[in-house]
Scaffold this motif. Structure first.
Motif, short mmCIF file in Angstrom:
data_model
loop_
_atom_site.label_atom_id
_atom_site.label_comp_id
_atom_site.label_asym_id
_atom_site.label_seq_id
_atom_site.Cartn_x
_atom_site.Cartn_y
_atom_site.Cartn_z
N ASN A 68 0.73 -1.38 -0.39
CA ASN A 68 0.19 0.11 -0.06
C ASN A 68 0.47 1.26 0.40
O ASN A 68 1.57 1.45 0.69
CB ASN A 68 -0.64 0.45 1.02
CG ASN A 68 -2.05 -0.59 1.12
OD1 ASN A 68 -2.69 -1.06 1.78
ND2 ASN A 68 -2.61 -1.10 -0.03
N ASP A 69 0.65 1.91 -0.97
CA ASP A 69 0.73 3.31 -0.55
C ASP A 69 1.39 4.12 0.65
O ASP A 69 2.52 4.21 1.29
CB ASP A 69 0.69 4.76 -1.75
CG ASP A 69 0.66 5.49 -1.40
OD1 ASP A 69 1.96 6.48 -1.40
OD2 ASP A 69 0.41 6.80 -0.32
N HIS A 70 0.06 3.99 1.98
CA HIS A 70 0.14 4.35 3.48
C HIS A 70 1.30 3.87 4.20
O HIS A 70 1.40 4.17 5.04
CB HIS A 70 -1.50 4.74 3.64
CG HIS A 70 -1.65 2.98 3.80
ND1 HIS A 70 -2.79 2.41 3.47
CD2 HIS A 70 -1.93 2.45 5.26
CE1 HIS A 70 -3.14 1.25 3.87
NE2 HIS A 70 -2.45 1.52 5.24
N SER B 160 -4.71 5.81 -5.87
CA SER B 160 -5.15 4.20 -5.10
C SER B 160 -4.94 3.26 -4.50
O SER B 160 -4.66 2.29 -4.14
CB SER B 160 -4.32 3.46 -6.87
OG SER B 160 -3.20 3.62 -7.40
N ASP B 161 -3.73 4.14 -3.84
CA ASP B 161 -2.97 3.13 -2.32
C ASP B 161 -2.70 2.08 -2.99
O ASP B 161 -2.04 0.95 -2.40
CB ASP B 161 -4.04 3.03 -1.01
CG ASP B 161 -3.68 2.59 -0.20
OD1 ASP B 161 -2.22 3.16 0.31
OD2 ASP B 161 -4.28 2.34 1.03
N ILE B 162 -1.71 2.79 -3.84
CA ILE B 162 -0.16 1.40 -4.50
C ILE B 162 0.66 2.25 -4.22
O ILE B 162 0.87 2.87 -4.61
CB ILE B 162 -0.86 0.91 -6.26
CG1 ILE B 162 -2.52 -0.12 -5.84
CG2 ILE B 162 0.15 -0.48 -6.79
CD1 ILE B 162 -2.13 -0.90 -4.75
N TYR C 202 -9.86 6.78 -3.63
CA TYR C 202 -11.03 6.13 -4.06
C TYR C 202 -10.98 5.12 -5.29
O TYR C 202 -10.01 5.29 -5.49
CB TYR C 202 -11.25 7.10 -5.32
CG TYR C 202 -12.21 8.55 -4.95
CD1 TYR C 202 -13.24 9.17 -4.03
CD2 TYR C 202 -11.18 9.43 -4.81
CE1 TYR C 202 -13.75 10.68 -3.49
CE2 TYR C 202 -11.75 11.21 -4.84
CZ TYR C 202 -12.74 10.65 -3.72
OH TYR C 202 -13.03 12.53 -3.03
N TYR C 203 -11.81 4.20 -4.46
CA TYR C 203 -11.39 2.74 -4.87
C TYR C 203 -12.64 1.56 -4.22
O TYR C 203 -13.17 1.96 -3.67
CB TYR C 203 -10.24 2.33 -4.82
CG TYR C 203 -9.94 1.61 -3.78
CD1 TYR C 203 -10.33 0.58 -2.44
CD2 TYR C 203 -9.08 3.07 -2.73
CE1 TYR C 203 -9.75 0.34 -1.61
CE2 TYR C 203 -8.43 2.45 -1.41
CZ TYR C 203 -8.44 1.33 -0.84
OH TYR C 203 -9.02 0.98 0.68
N ALA C 204 -13.08 0.64 -6.15
CA ALA C 204 -14.58 0.20 -5.68
C ALA C 204 -13.71 -0.53 -5.34
O ALA C 204 -13.36 -1.95 -6.21
CB ALA C 204 -15.22 -0.25 -6.91
N ALA D 107 -5.10 -3.07 -9.22
CA ALA D 107 -3.42 -3.20 -8.59
C ALA D 107 -2.63 -3.75 -9.54
O ALA D 107 -1.58 -2.52 -9.55
CB ALA D 107 -3.54 -3.61 -7.37
N LYS D 108 -2.11 -4.68 -9.94
CA LYS D 108 -1.97 -5.00 -11.34
C LYS D 108 -1.26 -4.11 -12.56
O LYS D 108 0.00 -4.17 -13.06
CB LYS D 108 -2.22 -6.08 -11.70
CG LYS D 108 -1.60 -6.81 -12.29
CD LYS D 108 -2.21 -8.10 -13.40
CE LYS D 108 -1.10 -9.53 -13.74
NZ LYS D 108 -1.15 -9.84 -15.26
N ARG D 109 -2.64 -3.46 -12.61
CA ARG D 109 -2.75 -1.62 -14.61
C ARG D 109 -1.82 -1.38 -13.38
O ARG D 109 -0.87 -0.86 -14.47
CB ARG D 109 -3.89 -1.38 -14.79
CG ARG D 109 -3.75 -0.87 -15.56
CD ARG D 109 -5.29 -0.16 -16.02
NE ARG D 109 -5.80 0.33 -14.76
CZ ARG D 109 -6.27 1.28 -13.92
NH1 ARG D 109 -5.94 1.96 -14.28
NH2 ARG D 109 -7.25 1.45 -12.99
N VAL D 110 -1.96 -1.03 -11.84
CA VAL D 110 -1.10 1.27 -11.81
C VAL D 110 0.84 0.40 -11.51
O VAL D 110 1.43 0.72 -11.59
CB VAL D 110 -2.37 0.96 -10.43
CG1 VAL D 110 -1.04 2.35 -9.35
CG2 VAL D 110 -3.45 1.60 -10.63
N THR D 111 0.36 -0.92 -10.77
CA THR D 111 1.92 -1.79 -10.48
C THR D 111 2.79 -1.31 -11.74
O THR D 111 3.84 -1.20 -12.43
CB THR D 111 1.93 -2.93 -9.98
OG1 THR D 111 1.27 -2.90 -8.82
CG2 THR D 111 3.27 -3.88 -9.87
N GLN D 112 1.80 -1.57 -13.66
CA GLN D 112 2.53 -2.22 -14.47
C GLN D 112 3.25 -1.10 -15.15
O GLN D 112 4.07 -0.66 -15.85
CB GLN D 112 1.98 -2.92 -15.41
CG GLN D 112 1.48 -4.28 -14.94
CD GLN D 112 0.69 -4.85 -16.08
OE1 GLN D 112 -0.21 -4.11 -16.28
NE2 GLN D 112 0.90 -6.19 -16.51
#
Length: 443
Positions: A185-187, A217-219, A282-284, A339-344
């Motif tokens: 997590n980002d936090h 996105s907290d990633i 914000y996230y679903a 999360a995978k998309r943000v990581t890439q």
């Protein structure tokens, strides 16, 4: 040849021969012809063979040797010798040992028979435990069991520690690639110096560096320089259904390698989180009732096949702000597809793209049907290209009802830029549908 008379003396009767050795008394007196009594041998007379020399029928030319046993003096008898192999008389010890052994054998046999009869007849004492049976399938820890899933996932889960001015921040993470990229997590890493340490499942530790962060996105992605790593298997968060079993893995309250189980309680639950003064996230989210506490942040949420379907991020609590919160069965995870998309993006470019619809929401829609009203529409944005206008009320996005402005923001960011979504909206009294191609934020 002779007639029995001594030819040397011509008719004389030879004298009786005396055996060698003294002490042999002479023979008794001769009998008289016509006497009524038979001659009696003298007491202590020598054996008959001692008179062999006086045998009238003996050949006087034959050699003769007569042995007469000597008299043994009293006290000089030889010591008696016993044959060790000869059967002897049993001693008292032997006589006593035989009945003792017999009694022991008889007692043992009798006790065994008595116990067997007592057990069969129900007279034995309390018997603890049930008869042994084959273990149930769940106890055999098959790969698809919860224990089998945990065994596969645990080697890929790590504890993340980051030093900052306020102390040490600790959370969880999981290995995303064999070359050492770890998702958290980002936090967990926010406010740090960019340096972190990773503690692996086997207890070993290694330094790590922060590759990039996406606060909204907290990633965050960190990297450790270590070979032989075992990355997780990614699942599809869009394939989840309410009621699916899930496991949360991490280090809650610094208790490394902790596994908790639960189910998916809800999907696309809108989350608006963030620390005071920081960005709003914000996230679903995927809602689950698996026990999640402080320290689980950044750890994986896995499905029944051991595939990562989410990143544990926040929990709901009944305590006031600033107080220590604990698990009450309401935990939320970022969908792994997002999360995978943000990581890439972070690994490829150092930052993540944010998905937008090209409109701003100004408040809930009027009426019983709910929805969110569009307060502004960018002229060249995706919403305008789909024919949406200011004042339109968005009722559903991809079939998901909209009730709060944050619902539209969180759900749009769930999708990747370029995704096409269906939008049901109300304009005046009419309901309409359109398709919107989402885009990436320009910044």
């Amino acid at each position: 040849m002779t007639d029995g008379w001594d030819w040397r003396r011509g008719g004389e009767t030879p004298a009786p021969a005396s055996p060698p050795g003294a002490g042999v008394p002479p023979a008794g007196p001769p009998t008289t012809p016509g006497s009524d009594t038979a001659p009696t041998a003298a007491v202590g007379a020598s054996p008959w063979w001692s008179d062999a020399l006086g045998d009238p029928w003996r050949d006087p030319a034959a050699p003769a040797a007569v042995v007469v046993p000597g008299v043994v003096a009293v006290g000089t008898e030889p010591e008696p010798v016993t044959d060790p192999d000869a059967p002897g008389r049993p001693t008292l010890r032997h006589l006593l040992l035989i009945p003792v052994i017999t009694a022991l054998l008889a007692g043992t046999l009798g006790g065994a028979l008595g116990y067997a009869f007592a057990v069969r007849g129900g007279a034995a004492g309390t018997v603890l435990g049930a008869p042994a049976v084959d273990p149930p399938a769940l106890a055999q820890r098959k790969p698809e069991s919860l224990a089998g899933v945990a065994e596969r996932v645990l080697p890929s889960v790590v504890t993340v520690r980051v030093s900052s001015l306020g102390g040490i921040s600790e959370g969880s993470g999981f290995i995303a690639s064999a070359d050492g990229h770890v998702i958290t997590n980002d936090h967990v890493v926010a406010g740090g110096s960019g340096k972190a340490s990773v503690i692996f499942n086997d207890g070993t530790a290694a330094p790590a560096t922060v590759v990039g962060q996406d606060p909204e996105s907290d990633i965050a992605v960190i990297k450790v320089n270590r070979t032989g790593l075992r990355p997780v298997e990614f699942g599809d968060s869009e394939a989840l259904a309410v009621g699916d079993p899930v496991l949360a893995v991490g280090s809650p309250l610094s208790l490394a390698n902790t596994v908790t189980a639960g189910i998916v309680s809800a999907l696309d639950r809108t989350m608006q989180a963030g620390e005071p003064g920081g960005p709003v996230r914000y996230y679903a989210a995927i809602q689950t009732d698996a026990a999640v506490n402080h320290g689980n942040s950044g750890g994986p949420l896995v499905d029944g096949a051991g595939r990562v379907v989410g990143v544990n991020s926040t929990i709901k609590s009944l305590v006031a702000d600033g107080q220590e919160a604990g698990n009450i069965g309401l935990a939320f995870a970022i969908p792994i597809n997002q999360a995978k998309r943000v990581t890439q993006d972070i690994i490829g470019t150092g930052k993540a793209r944010r998905t937008v619809i090209g409109a701003q929401v100004g408040g809930p829609g009027a009426g019983a049907n709910g929805g969110v009203r569009l307060a502004a529409v960018e002229p060249s944005g995706p919403a305008a290209g789909a024919g949406l206008k200011v004042g339109d009320v968005i009722l559903k996005l991809n079939g998901r009802p909209m009730t709060e402005p944050t619902d539209l923001i969180a759900l749009v960011r769930k999708f990747a830029p370029g995704s096409v979504v269906t939008v049901e909206f109300r304009r005046g009294a009419a309901r309409q549908n359109t398709s919107v191609t989402l885009a990436a934020d320009a910044k």
